[in-house]
Design a protein around this motif. Structure first.
Motif, PDB file in Angstrom:
ATOM      1  N   LEU A 142      96.916  94.370 -30.222  1.00  0.00           N
ATOM      2  CA  LEU A 142      97.345  94.792 -31.595  1.00  0.00           C
ATOM      3  C   LEU A 142      97.074  93.631 -32.714  1.00  0.00           C
ATOM      4  O   LEU A 142      97.915  92.821 -32.733  1.00  0.00           O
ATOM      5  N   GLY A 143      95.956  93.861 -33.485  1.00  0.00           N
ATOM      6  CA  GLY A 143      95.629  93.016 -34.448  1.00  0.00           C
ATOM      7  C   GLY A 143      96.464  93.615 -35.626  1.00  0.00           C
ATOM      8  O   GLY A 143      96.133  94.868 -36.092  1.00  0.00           O
ATOM      9  N   GLU A 144      97.361  92.907 -36.156  1.00  0.00           N
ATOM     10  CA  GLU A 144      98.150  93.470 -37.214  1.00  0.00           C
ATOM     11  C   GLU A 144      98.228  92.572 -38.562  1.00  0.00           C
ATOM     12  O   GLU A 144      97.957  91.350 -38.569  1.00  0.00           O
ATOM     13  N   THR A 145      98.250  93.187 -39.823  1.00  0.00           N
ATOM     14  CA  THR A 145      98.489  92.400 -41.070  1.00  0.00           C
ATOM     15  C   THR A 145      97.169  91.875 -41.356  1.00  0.00           C
ATOM     16  O   THR A 145      97.138  90.569 -41.995  1.00  0.00           O
ATOM     17  N   LEU A 169      94.134  98.056 -34.513  1.00  0.00           N
ATOM     18  CA  LEU A 169      94.360  97.277 -35.867  1.00  0.00           C
ATOM     19  C   LEU A 169      94.884  97.856 -36.921  1.00  0.00           C
ATOM     20  O   LEU A 169      94.655  98.987 -37.396  1.00  0.00           O
ATOM     21  N   THR A 170      95.757  97.104 -37.634  1.00  0.00           N
ATOM     22  CA  THR A 170      96.278  97.335 -38.820  1.00  0.00           C
ATOM     23  C   THR A 170      95.769  96.270 -40.032  1.00  0.00           C
ATOM     24  O   THR A 170      96.016  95.350 -39.979  1.00  0.00           O
ATOM     25  N   MET A 171      95.265  97.076 -41.219  1.00  0.00           N
ATOM     26  CA  MET A 171      94.984  96.321 -42.389  1.00  0.00           C
ATOM     27  C   MET A 171      95.942  96.387 -43.113  1.00  0.00           C
ATOM     28  O   MET A 171      96.734  97.350 -43.429  1.00  0.00           O
ATOM     29  N   THR A 172      96.018  95.255 -44.133  1.00  0.00           N
ATOM     30  CA  THR A 172      97.249  95.279 -45.186  1.00  0.00           C
ATOM     31  C   THR A 172      96.437  95.293 -46.493  1.00  0.00           C
ATOM     32  O   THR A 172      95.313  94.381 -46.628  1.00  0.00           O
TER      33      THR A 172
END
Length: 280
Positions: A142-145, A169-172
């Protein structure tokens, strides 16, 4: 280990866990100390937080490795070993019924020409972190933020080189752009083309402020959506400390809208607790 790709194909909704920083601070993490390094000294505390999230109903636990890259650790610990140990700790709590997401956060550095790190150096840094997470028993990476599309791309390549685990993957975003100027649709197109299994957004805002970002992403998404908002917008209290004031029930009522919009998975980010996840 549980089959996360199978769960993504299934009909069931996936509930992720919530924040860790505030909880660990309330349990003894000294201000300014890396949660990852402290976790090596106090694994029973980290495991206790994992257990609270499982008891609250979370089906996905996040490892205490957000800042577990060589850039963040700066030689204070062996990267691969630390990530292996933190993943194994989460695995010991998760058992065979809960998924373990190996957390990989931003490095704090930019890739050339914005910064001085080459693309391959960034890939190598992520690869050693991800190797440790895979060896420790993570079910997904999990690639996060993440806020830089080039760094996110390096992470995905590193994951493909290091293991065969699914990648989320979550982008901010601040408004409808990342810190480096990428809009949600650009991120969706670029990251889907690289074969991510789960894609979405986290941090930076509360559920109500994330709705526009999610609505913008949805028309182009061809992979499942993950949304992890904060417990409201950050505020400063009378002591100058950042706090998140959105209570569990209000958070749950607002965040549940993402399931109505079509999200496959929802969880929490900064300021959320097991109480927020239980309400959700």
């Amino acid at each position: 280990m549980p089959d996360f790709r199978g769960a993504l194909r299934g009909a069931d909704f996936l509930l992720f866990d919530g924040g860790y920083g505030t909880l660990l601070q309330s349990r003894g993490l000294p201000p300014g100390l890396s949660p990852e390094l402290w976790g090596l000294k106090a694994p029973e505390v980290v495991a206790g937080v994992h257990r609270e999230y499982v008891a609250a109903g979370a089906r996905v636990l996040t490892t205490n490795t957000f800042g577990g890259s060589r850039f963040k650790l700066a030689g204070a610990a062996d990267v691969r070993s630390l990530n292996r140990e933190m993943a194994a700790l989460a695995r010991s709590v998760a058992g065979d019924s809960v998924f373990v997401a190996g957390s990989v956060g931003p490095t704090g550095h930019f890739i050339e020409p914005l910064g001085e790190v080459t693309f391959r150096e960034m890939v190598a840094a992520f690869r050693e972190q991800i190797q440790g997470l895979a060896e420790g028993g993570a079910d997904l990476i999990l690639g996060e933020t993440h806020f830089d599309l080039a760094e996110a791309r390096a992470l995905i390549i590193a994951a493909r080189e290091a293991c065969s685990l699914p990648v989320a993957l979550t982008m901010t975003f601040e408004g409808l752009a990342t810190l480096t100027g990428s809009d949600p649709l650009l991120c969706v197109d670029a990251l889907q083309n690289m074969g991510v299994d789960l894609l979405g957004t986290n941090c930076s805002a509360g559920p109500e402020q994330m709705v526009d970002t999610v609505r913008t992403m949805l028309p182009r998404l061809s992979v499942p959506l993950l949304v992890q908002p904060n417990a409201g917008l950050p505020e400063l209290d009378e002591n100058g400390k950042t706090v998140f004031r959105l209570a569990p029930e209000a958070f749950a009522e607002q965040a549940a809208r993402f399931a109505d919009l079509g999200a496959k998975a929802v969880g929490g980010c900064c300021g959320t607790t097991p109480e927020h996840i239980r309400a959700l």
